[in-house]
Design a protein around this motif. Sequence first.
Motif, PDB file in Angstrom:
ATOM      1  N   PHE A 266       2.588  -0.169   4.457  1.00  0.00           N
ATOM      2  CA  PHE A 266       2.987  -0.826   2.948  1.00  0.00           C
ATOM      3  C   PHE A 266       2.180  -2.059   2.770  1.00  0.00           C
ATOM      4  O   PHE A 266       2.031  -2.943   3.720  1.00  0.00           O
ATOM      5  N   ASP A 267       1.234  -2.139   1.875  1.00  0.00           N
ATOM      6  CA  ASP A 267       0.522  -3.420   1.258  1.00  0.00           C
ATOM      7  C   ASP A 267      -0.917  -3.083   0.929  1.00  0.00           C
ATOM      8  O   ASP A 267      -1.530  -3.593   0.041  1.00  0.00           O
ATOM      9  N   ASP A 268      -1.575  -2.135   1.965  1.00  0.00           N
ATOM     10  CA  ASP A 268      -2.891  -1.857   1.673  1.00  0.00           C
ATOM     11  C   ASP A 268      -3.804  -3.218   1.871  1.00  0.00           C
ATOM     12  O   ASP A 268      -4.801  -3.432   1.169  1.00  0.00           O
ATOM     13  N   ILE A 269      -3.780  -3.824   2.984  1.00  0.00           N
ATOM     14  CA  ILE A 269      -4.482  -4.949   3.413  1.00  0.00           C
ATOM     15  C   ILE A 269      -5.918  -4.620   3.880  1.00  0.00           C
ATOM     16  O   ILE A 269      -5.996  -3.331   4.009  1.00  0.00           O
ATOM     17  N   PRO A 270      -6.814  -5.218   3.849  1.00  0.00           N
ATOM     18  CA  PRO A 270      -8.275  -4.733   3.957  1.00  0.00           C
ATOM     19  C   PRO A 270      -8.339  -3.850   5.316  1.00  0.00           C
ATOM     20  O   PRO A 270      -9.157  -2.925   5.414  1.00  0.00           O
ATOM     21  N   LEU A 271      -7.673  -4.417   6.435  1.00  0.00           N
ATOM     22  CA  LEU A 271      -7.723  -3.794   7.745  1.00  0.00           C
ATOM     23  C   LEU A 271      -7.216  -2.117   7.893  1.00  0.00           C
ATOM     24  O   LEU A 271      -7.753  -1.462   8.650  1.00  0.00           O
ATOM     25  N   ALA A 272      -6.333  -2.046   6.745  1.00  0.00           N
ATOM     26  CA  ALA A 272      -5.877  -0.703   6.654  1.00  0.00           C
ATOM     27  C   ALA A 272      -6.830   0.429   6.458  1.00  0.00           C
ATOM     28  O   ALA A 272      -6.751   1.644   6.963  1.00  0.00           O
ATOM     29  N   ASN A 273      -8.143  -0.068   5.990  1.00  0.00           N
ATOM     30  CA  ASN A 273      -9.121   0.871   5.818  1.00  0.00           C
ATOM     31  C   ASN A 273     -10.269   0.916   6.872  1.00  0.00           C
ATOM     32  O   ASN A 273     -11.238   1.533   6.755  1.00  0.00           O
ATOM     33  N   LEU A 274      -9.838   0.066   7.863  1.00  0.00           N
ATOM     34  CA  LEU A 274     -11.030  -0.014   8.928  1.00  0.00           C
ATOM     35  C   LEU A 274     -10.398   0.555  10.208  1.00  0.00           C
ATOM     36  O   LEU A 274     -11.123   0.780  11.430  1.00  0.00           O
ATOM     37  N   VAL A 275      -9.077   0.483  10.456  1.00  0.00           N
ATOM     38  CA  VAL A 275      -8.530   0.982  11.770  1.00  0.00           C
ATOM     39  C   VAL A 275      -8.758   2.632  11.911  1.00  0.00           C
ATOM     40  O   VAL A 275      -9.165   3.222  10.854  1.00  0.00           O
ATOM     41  N   THR A 276      -8.661   3.020  13.140  1.00  0.00           N
ATOM     42  CA  THR A 276      -8.768   4.371  13.231  1.00  0.00           C
ATOM     43  C   THR A 276      -7.551   4.961  13.894  1.00  0.00           C
ATOM     44  O   THR A 276      -7.045   4.597  14.659  1.00  0.00           O
ATOM     45  N   PRO A 277      -6.954   6.105  13.110  1.00  0.00           N
ATOM     46  CA  PRO A 277      -7.480   6.697  11.815  1.00  0.00           C
ATOM     47  C   PRO A 277      -7.068   5.636  10.630  1.00  0.00           C
ATOM     48  O   PRO A 277      -6.407   4.619  10.849  1.00  0.00           O
ATOM     49  N   ARG A 278      -7.840   5.781   9.688  1.00  0.00           N
ATOM     50  CA  ARG A 278      -7.562   4.907   8.597  1.00  0.00           C
ATOM     51  C   ARG A 278      -6.087   5.042   8.072  1.00  0.00           C
ATOM     52  O   ARG A 278      -5.494   6.268   8.037  1.00  0.00           O
ATOM     53  N   LEU A 279      -5.559   4.176   7.726  1.00  0.00           N
ATOM     54  CA  LEU A 279      -3.834   3.981   7.510  1.00  0.00           C
ATOM     55  C   LEU A 279      -3.861   4.608   5.858  1.00  0.00           C
ATOM     56  O   LEU A 279      -4.214   3.987   4.961  1.00  0.00           O
ATOM     57  N   THR A 280      -2.777   5.454   5.998  1.00  0.00           N
ATOM     58  CA  THR A 280      -2.303   5.947   4.727  1.00  0.00           C
ATOM     59  C   THR A 280      -1.042   4.626   4.365  1.00  0.00           C
ATOM     60  O   THR A 280      -0.433   4.297   5.456  1.00  0.00           O
ATOM     61  N   THR A 281      -1.096   4.300   3.089  1.00  0.00           N
ATOM     62  CA  THR A 281      -0.156   3.072   3.073  1.00  0.00           C
ATOM     63  C   THR A 281       0.106   3.008   1.253  1.00  0.00           C
ATOM     64  O   THR A 281      -0.188   4.028   0.708  1.00  0.00           O
ATOM     65  N   ILE A 282       1.002   1.982   0.913  1.00  0.00           N
ATOM     66  CA  ILE A 282       1.079   1.848  -0.127  1.00  0.00           C
ATOM     67  C   ILE A 282       0.705   0.654  -0.764  1.00  0.00           C
ATOM     68  O   ILE A 282       0.731  -0.382  -0.116  1.00  0.00           O
ATOM     69  N   SER A 283      -0.319   0.758  -1.770  1.00  0.00           N
ATOM     70  CA  SER A 283      -1.224  -0.256  -2.207  1.00  0.00           C
ATOM     71  C   SER A 283      -0.349  -1.024  -3.207  1.00  0.00           C
ATOM     72  O   SER A 283       0.231  -0.612  -4.338  1.00  0.00           O
ATOM     73  N   GLN A 284      -0.505  -2.417  -3.069  1.00  0.00           N
ATOM     74  CA  GLN A 284      -0.253  -3.330  -4.116  1.00  0.00           C
ATOM     75  C   GLN A 284      -1.347  -3.968  -4.924  1.00  0.00           C
ATOM     76  O   GLN A 284      -2.491  -4.224  -4.091  1.00  0.00           O
ATOM     77  N   PRO A 285      -1.356  -4.017  -6.120  1.00  0.00           N
ATOM     78  CA  PRO A 285      -2.421  -4.666  -7.045  1.00  0.00           C
ATOM     79  C   PRO A 285      -2.438  -5.822  -6.967  1.00  0.00           C
ATOM     80  O   PRO A 285      -2.167  -6.937  -7.710  1.00  0.00           O
ATOM     81  N   VAL A 286      -3.136  -6.356  -5.659  1.00  0.00           N
ATOM     82  CA  VAL A 286      -3.056  -7.825  -5.619  1.00  0.00           C
ATOM     83  C   VAL A 286      -3.929  -8.468  -6.749  1.00  0.00           C
ATOM     84  O   VAL A 286      -3.376  -9.759  -7.037  1.00  0.00           O
ATOM     85  N   GLU A 287      -5.132  -8.153  -7.031  1.00  0.00           N
ATOM     86  CA  GLU A 287      -5.804  -8.613  -7.985  1.00  0.00           C
ATOM     87  C   GLU A 287      -5.285  -8.956  -9.488  1.00  0.00           C
ATOM     88  O   GLU A 287      -5.166  -9.882  -9.865  1.00  0.00           O
ATOM     89  N   GLN A 288      -4.484  -7.831  -9.497  1.00  0.00           N
ATOM     90  CA  GLN A 288      -3.749  -7.879 -10.977  1.00  0.00           C
ATOM     91  C   GLN A 288      -2.390  -8.899 -10.934  1.00  0.00           C
ATOM     92  O   GLN A 288      -2.169  -9.565 -12.122  1.00  0.00           O
ATOM     93  N   ILE A 289      -1.876  -8.873  -9.544  1.00  0.00           N
ATOM     94  CA  ILE A 289      -0.559  -9.826  -9.556  1.00  0.00           C
ATOM     95  C   ILE A 289      -1.098 -11.213  -9.650  1.00  0.00           C
ATOM     96  O   ILE A 289      -0.607 -12.017 -10.398  1.00  0.00           O
ATOM     97  N   ALA A 290      -2.402 -11.400  -8.960  1.00  0.00           N
ATOM     98  CA  ALA A 290      -3.052 -12.845  -8.959  1.00  0.00           C
ATOM     99  C   ALA A 290      -3.294 -13.085 -10.609  1.00  0.00           C
ATOM    100  O   ALA A 290      -3.243 -14.220 -11.064  1.00  0.00           O
ATOM    101  N   ALA A 291      -3.991 -12.272 -11.301  1.00  0.00           N
ATOM    102  CA  ALA A 291      -4.346 -12.312 -12.510  1.00  0.00           C
ATOM    103  C   ALA A 291      -3.145 -12.815 -13.542  1.00  0.00           C
ATOM    104  O   ALA A 291      -3.320 -13.659 -14.471  1.00  0.00           O
ATOM    105  N   ARG A 292      -1.958 -11.888 -13.489  1.00  0.00           N
ATOM    106  CA  ARG A 292      -1.005 -11.946 -14.210  1.00  0.00           C
ATOM    107  C   ARG A 292      -0.177 -13.475 -13.925  1.00  0.00           C
ATOM    108  O   ARG A 292       0.257 -14.307 -14.949  1.00  0.00           O
ATOM    109  N   ALA A 293      -0.173 -14.090 -12.670  1.00  0.00           N
ATOM    110  CA  ALA A 293       0.328 -15.251 -12.093  1.00  0.00           C
ATOM    111  C   ALA A 293      -0.506 -16.452 -12.715  1.00  0.00           C
ATOM    112  O   ALA A 293       0.180 -17.279 -13.570  1.00  0.00           O
ATOM    113  N   PHE A 294      -1.816 -16.107 -12.585  1.00  0.00           N
ATOM    114  CA  PHE A 294      -2.486 -17.205 -13.367  1.00  0.00           C
ATOM    115  C   PHE A 294      -2.522 -17.309 -14.906  1.00  0.00           C
ATOM    116  O   PHE A 294      -2.326 -18.415 -15.494  1.00  0.00           O
TER     117      PHE A 294
END
Length: 324
Positions: A266-294
């Motif tokens: 859960f989170d879809d941090i950058p490392l999730a797409n680098l480990v072996t095997p690549r991790l299935t995960t629940i992605s948070q829209p971090v950039e969108q969260i940051a934009a709405r907060a700002f």
Amino acid sequence: MVNIKDVAARANVSVGTVSRVLAKNETVGKELRELVEATIRELNFRPNGVARGLRRSRTDMIGLVIPDITNPFFAELAKHVEAIASQAGFSVLLSITNDDPKIELAQINSLLKSYPTGLIVVPTQFGASKGWSSDVATVAVDRRFAGLPLISVNHYRGAGLAAAHLVALGHERIAYIAGSADAPVSRERRAGFLNLLGTTGARCEPVEGHFDYASGETLGRFLLDRPPHERPTAIATASDQQAIGLLRAASDLDLKVPDDVSIIGFDDIPLANLVTPRLTTISQPVEQIAARAFAAITGTDNGPLQDDYLEATLVVRGSTAPPR
């Protein structure tokens, strides 16, 4: 150091005229404005942002308070907030609380002395600080905080996506590694996962730890070091950090992912797409969260501060598959 009075004296104008030029006040005539701007360049004058903020009760700065910079999710959030703020002409004052409410209170009070335009606060995991108040626009991110408007992914529904994915693959023996029961985010994710599983008849063994790599590895070993007919065929976690620790535990036990056990984070941090095997995960829209907060704290969303829930998404990679 050159100050505003030096600029006014050299240009032979009033201090008020220099202030209006700095504030880009359109009442200053073109020739006078060009004279003052030339003098500013000649003297290499740098206006003091905080001093100007004292006069107008705010500065072109925002405060960002996070509990842990080593947590990849919060580091990613800080990166996006800084980029969005910089593009809009704002600076970011970053404070780290080490997940301690006392430090959090001190950091917030310190930030308020800088007269920021607004504050974005990711509160400590186990409780909100008390003893501060301000009319500065403030929003909480990820976790509820002191009655403030909250901008967050819907943790409950996001965890439900993870459960639905494992059930759709055909898993019936499932385990769940939760965060601390004292943490509201952990409770929401656990409830979302278990409640959806409860509608399917699948069995689930929940265990509790922390949102870190070590918990994933330790609890993963506990769940997986069993005979094949007793261990879960799939394990979901409350964070990608736990899931990556779990990958390590599976490797140490010579278990293959996803052949012997499926893993979802859960989170879809950058490392999730680098480990072996690549991790299935629940992605948070971090950039969108940051934009709405700002946008909320700077008033650029043209609306009152209020709760804003975003939806998580399922990202399927190589760590999940049907059970053998």
